[in-house]
Design a protein around this motif. Structure first.
Motif, PDB file in Angstrom:
ATOM      1  N   THR A  13      41.227 -29.045  14.294  1.00  0.00           N
ATOM      2  CA  THR A  13      42.203 -28.000  14.574  1.00  0.00           C
ATOM      3  C   THR A  13      41.465 -26.681  14.721  1.00  0.00           C
ATOM      4  OG1 THR A  13      42.515 -27.598  12.229  1.00  0.00           O
ATOM      5  CG2 THR A  13      44.055 -29.113  13.276  1.00  0.00           C
ATOM      6  N   THR A  14      42.107 -25.766  15.372  1.00  0.00           N
ATOM      7  CA  THR A  14      41.511 -24.442  15.498  1.00  0.00           C
ATOM      8  C   THR A  14      41.944 -23.605  14.310  1.00  0.00           C
ATOM      9  OG1 THR A  14      43.369 -23.577  16.757  1.00  0.00           O
ATOM     10  CG2 THR A  14      41.563 -24.579  18.022  1.00  0.00           C
ATOM     11  N   LEU A  15      41.189 -22.560  14.057  1.00  0.00           N
ATOM     12  CA  LEU A  15      41.504 -21.679  12.945  1.00  0.00           C
ATOM     13  C   LEU A  15      42.895 -21.082  13.106  1.00  0.00           C
ATOM     14  CD1 LEU A  15      40.691 -20.265  10.358  1.00  0.00           C
ATOM     15  CD2 LEU A  15      39.589 -18.504  11.746  1.00  0.00           C
ATOM     16  N   SER A  16      43.270 -20.767  14.340  1.00  0.00           N
ATOM     17  CA  SER A  16      44.581 -20.154  14.564  1.00  0.00           C
ATOM     18  C   SER A  16      45.734 -21.092  14.215  1.00  0.00           C
ATOM     19  CB  SER A  16      44.710 -19.677  16.010  1.00  0.00           C
ATOM     20  OG  SER A  16      44.643 -20.767  16.896  1.00  0.00           O
ATOM     21  N   GLU A  17      45.467 -22.394  14.160  1.00  0.00           N
ATOM     22  CA  GLU A  17      46.495 -23.333  13.737  1.00  0.00           C
ATOM     23  C   GLU A  17      46.643 -23.355  12.217  1.00  0.00           C
ATOM     24  OE1 GLU A  17      45.383 -27.058  15.440  1.00  0.00           O
ATOM     25  OE2 GLU A  17      45.757 -26.393  17.490  1.00  0.00           O
ATOM     26  N   LEU A  18      45.605 -22.948  11.508  1.00  0.00           N
ATOM     27  CA  LEU A  18      45.623 -22.963  10.046  1.00  0.00           C
ATOM     28  C   LEU A  18      45.964 -21.609   9.445  1.00  0.00           C
ATOM     29  CD1 LEU A  18      42.359 -25.012   9.478  1.00  0.00           C
ATOM     30  CD2 LEU A  18      44.712 -25.850   9.373  1.00  0.00           C
ATOM     31  N   ALA A  19      45.566 -20.552  10.131  1.00  0.00           N
ATOM     32  CA  ALA A  19      45.749 -19.209   9.579  1.00  0.00           C
ATOM     33  C   ALA A  19      45.859 -18.209  10.719  1.00  0.00           C
ATOM     34  CB  ALA A  19      44.564 -18.843   8.688  1.00  0.00           C
ATOM     35  N   ARG A  20      46.371 -17.043  10.395  1.00  0.00           N
ATOM     36  CA  ARG A  20      46.414 -15.991  11.405  1.00  0.00           C
ATOM     37  C   ARG A  20      45.553 -14.844  10.924  1.00  0.00           C
ATOM     38  NH1 ARG A  20      49.804 -11.956   9.467  1.00  0.00           N
ATOM     39  NH2 ARG A  20      51.245 -12.730   7.911  1.00  0.00           N
ATOM     40  N   LEU A  21      44.923 -14.174  11.863  1.00  0.00           N
ATOM     41  CA  LEU A  21      44.142 -12.996  11.512  1.00  0.00           C
ATOM     42  C   LEU A  21      45.128 -11.877  11.250  1.00  0.00           C
ATOM     43  CD1 LEU A  21      41.461 -11.671  11.102  1.00  0.00           C
ATOM     44  CD2 LEU A  21      41.281 -11.336  13.558  1.00  0.00           C
ATOM     45  N   ASP A  22      45.152 -11.411  10.034  1.00  0.00           N
ATOM     46  CA  ASP A  22      46.174 -10.476   9.593  1.00  0.00           C
ATOM     47  C   ASP A  22      45.654  -9.056   9.462  1.00  0.00           C
ATOM     48  OD1 ASP A  22      48.863  -9.967   8.221  1.00  0.00           O
ATOM     49  OD2 ASP A  22      47.446  -9.331   6.683  1.00  0.00           O
ATOM     50  N   THR A  23      44.481  -8.913   8.880  1.00  0.00           N
ATOM     51  CA  THR A  23      43.950  -7.592   8.559  1.00  0.00           C
ATOM     52  C   THR A  23      42.430  -7.630   8.606  1.00  0.00           C
ATOM     53  OG1 THR A  23      45.751  -7.380   6.956  1.00  0.00           O
ATOM     54  CG2 THR A  23      44.042  -5.707   6.866  1.00  0.00           C
ATOM     55  N   CYS A  24      41.826  -6.644   9.239  1.00  0.00           N
ATOM     56  CA  CYS A  24      40.379  -6.491   9.196  1.00  0.00           C
ATOM     57  C   CYS A  24      40.090  -5.382   8.191  1.00  0.00           C
ATOM     58  CB  CYS A  24      39.834  -6.129  10.569  1.00  0.00           C
ATOM     59  SG  CYS A  24      38.046  -5.921  10.556  1.00  0.00           S
ATOM     60  N   VAL A  25      39.384  -5.728   7.124  1.00  0.00           N
ATOM     61  CA  VAL A  25      39.127  -4.801   6.021  1.00  0.00           C
ATOM     62  C   VAL A  25      37.633  -4.466   5.976  1.00  0.00           C
ATOM     63  CG1 VAL A  25      39.265  -4.459   3.518  1.00  0.00           C
ATOM     64  CG2 VAL A  25      41.007  -5.826   4.698  1.00  0.00           C
ATOM     65  N   THR A  26      37.335  -3.192   5.801  1.00  0.00           N
ATOM     66  CA  THR A  26      35.960  -2.739   5.586  1.00  0.00           C
ATOM     67  C   THR A  26      35.927  -1.999   4.260  1.00  0.00           C
ATOM     68  OG1 THR A  26      35.412  -2.565   7.926  1.00  0.00           O
ATOM     69  CG2 THR A  26      34.159  -1.185   6.431  1.00  0.00           C
ATOM     70  N   VAL A  27      34.889  -2.278   3.481  1.00  0.00           N
ATOM     71  CA  VAL A  27      34.735  -1.613   2.190  1.00  0.00           C
ATOM     72  C   VAL A  27      33.601  -0.596   2.298  1.00  0.00           C
ATOM     73  CG1 VAL A  27      34.247  -1.921  -0.267  1.00  0.00           C
ATOM     74  CG2 VAL A  27      35.522  -3.676   0.989  1.00  0.00           C
ATOM     75  N   VAL A  28      33.865   0.620   1.840  1.00  0.00           N
ATOM     76  CA  VAL A  28      32.900   1.712   1.863  1.00  0.00           C
ATOM     77  C   VAL A  28      32.505   2.024   0.423  1.00  0.00           C
ATOM     78  CG1 VAL A  28      32.678   4.188   2.313  1.00  0.00           C
ATOM     79  CG2 VAL A  28      33.807   2.712   3.988  1.00  0.00           C
ATOM     80  N   ASP A  29      31.223   2.150   0.186  1.00  0.00           N
ATOM     81  CA  ASP A  29      30.702   2.556  -1.115  1.00  0.00           C
ATOM     82  C   ASP A  29      30.652   4.083  -1.117  1.00  0.00           C
ATOM     83  OD1 ASP A  29      29.099   3.318  -3.263  1.00  0.00           O
ATOM     84  OD2 ASP A  29      27.577   1.786  -2.904  1.00  0.00           O
ATOM     85  N   ALA A  30      31.605   4.715  -1.776  1.00  0.00           N
ATOM     86  CA  ALA A  30      31.701   6.173  -1.755  1.00  0.00           C
ATOM     87  C   ALA A  30      30.441   6.843  -2.282  1.00  0.00           C
ATOM     88  CB  ALA A  30      32.914   6.637  -2.567  1.00  0.00           C
ATOM     89  N   SER A  31      29.772   6.210  -3.232  1.00  0.00           N
ATOM     90  CA  SER A  31      28.603   6.841  -3.847  1.00  0.00           C
ATOM     91  C   SER A  31      27.375   6.836  -2.939  1.00  0.00           C
ATOM     92  CB  SER A  31      28.277   6.175  -5.187  1.00  0.00           C
ATOM     93  OG  SER A  31      27.913   4.835  -5.002  1.00  0.00           O
TER      94      SER A  31
END
Length: 189
Positions: A13-31
């Motif tokens: 199966t393809t990934l799109s059949e199992l899940a949907r891309l919902d959010t692209c998250v990036t984490v920034v290290d403030a320090s």
């Protein structure tokens, strides 16, 4: 052999059949964000695993990730002054005015900020030529391979002994040196 091959193809199966891309998250290290963002270092300077033809700077990489993200988590807010935190958030908002910015410490973020948000937009993603090109050519190299990022999960029936784990971890990964007070220049005679 032919029947088994057909059966396994049908089971894939393809990934799109199992899940949907919902959010692209990036984490920034403030320090470390401002120092890294102003860096002239190349991505290759930081990792030997990067392809030789990759001429991006750290700033280029950070910009790509920030511009593309739906949600930007500014982590380690407790390690910077209020003025520095505002400066980090100002750069983030300048690069991605439509992105949701979440400020936190110790990566403590409500799940509702990063899951089931419905923020990902294929139309928006297609505006980024590098993303589009990697999808069309199917040549995207995952960051795990591109930058040598890896992880593992350790499973055992017995938990680690907390004191031994702490001692072993600090002994291997932290350099500690006892500070010896300097003698007076005149000397103690």
């Amino acid at each position: 052999k032919g029947a088994a091959s057909t059966k396994s193809t049908q089971a894939m199966t393809t990934l799109s059949e199992l899940a949907r891309l919902d959010t692209c998250v990036t984490v920034v290290d403030a320090s470390n964000f401002l120092a890294n963002f102003e860096s002239v270092e190349s991505v290759r300077d930081r990792s030997a695993e990067v392809a030789e033809e990759d001429e991006r700077t750290i700033t280029d990489l950070m910009t790509d990730q920030l511009e593309f993200a739906d949600v930007i988590i500014v982590n380690k807010a407790d390690l910077v002054s209020k003025a520095e935190l505002e400066a980090v958030k100002a750069v983030v908002k300048r690069l991605n005015p439509t992105g949701e910015v979440v400020t936190c410490s110790h990566s403590q973020v409500p799940l509702s900020c990063v899951m089931n948000t419905g923020l990902f937009s294929l139309q928006k993603a297609e505006k980024f030529p590098e993303w589009r090109q990697s999808v069309i050519e199917n040549n995207h190299v995952p960051e795990t391979e591109e930058y040598g990022i890896s992880s593992f999960v350790y499973r055992a029936d017995r938990p680690f002994h907390p004191v031994r784990l702490y001692e072993d971890f600090t002994e291997r990964f932290f350099f500690t040196q006892a500070l010896v007070p300097e003698e007076d220049e005149e000397g103690d005679e």
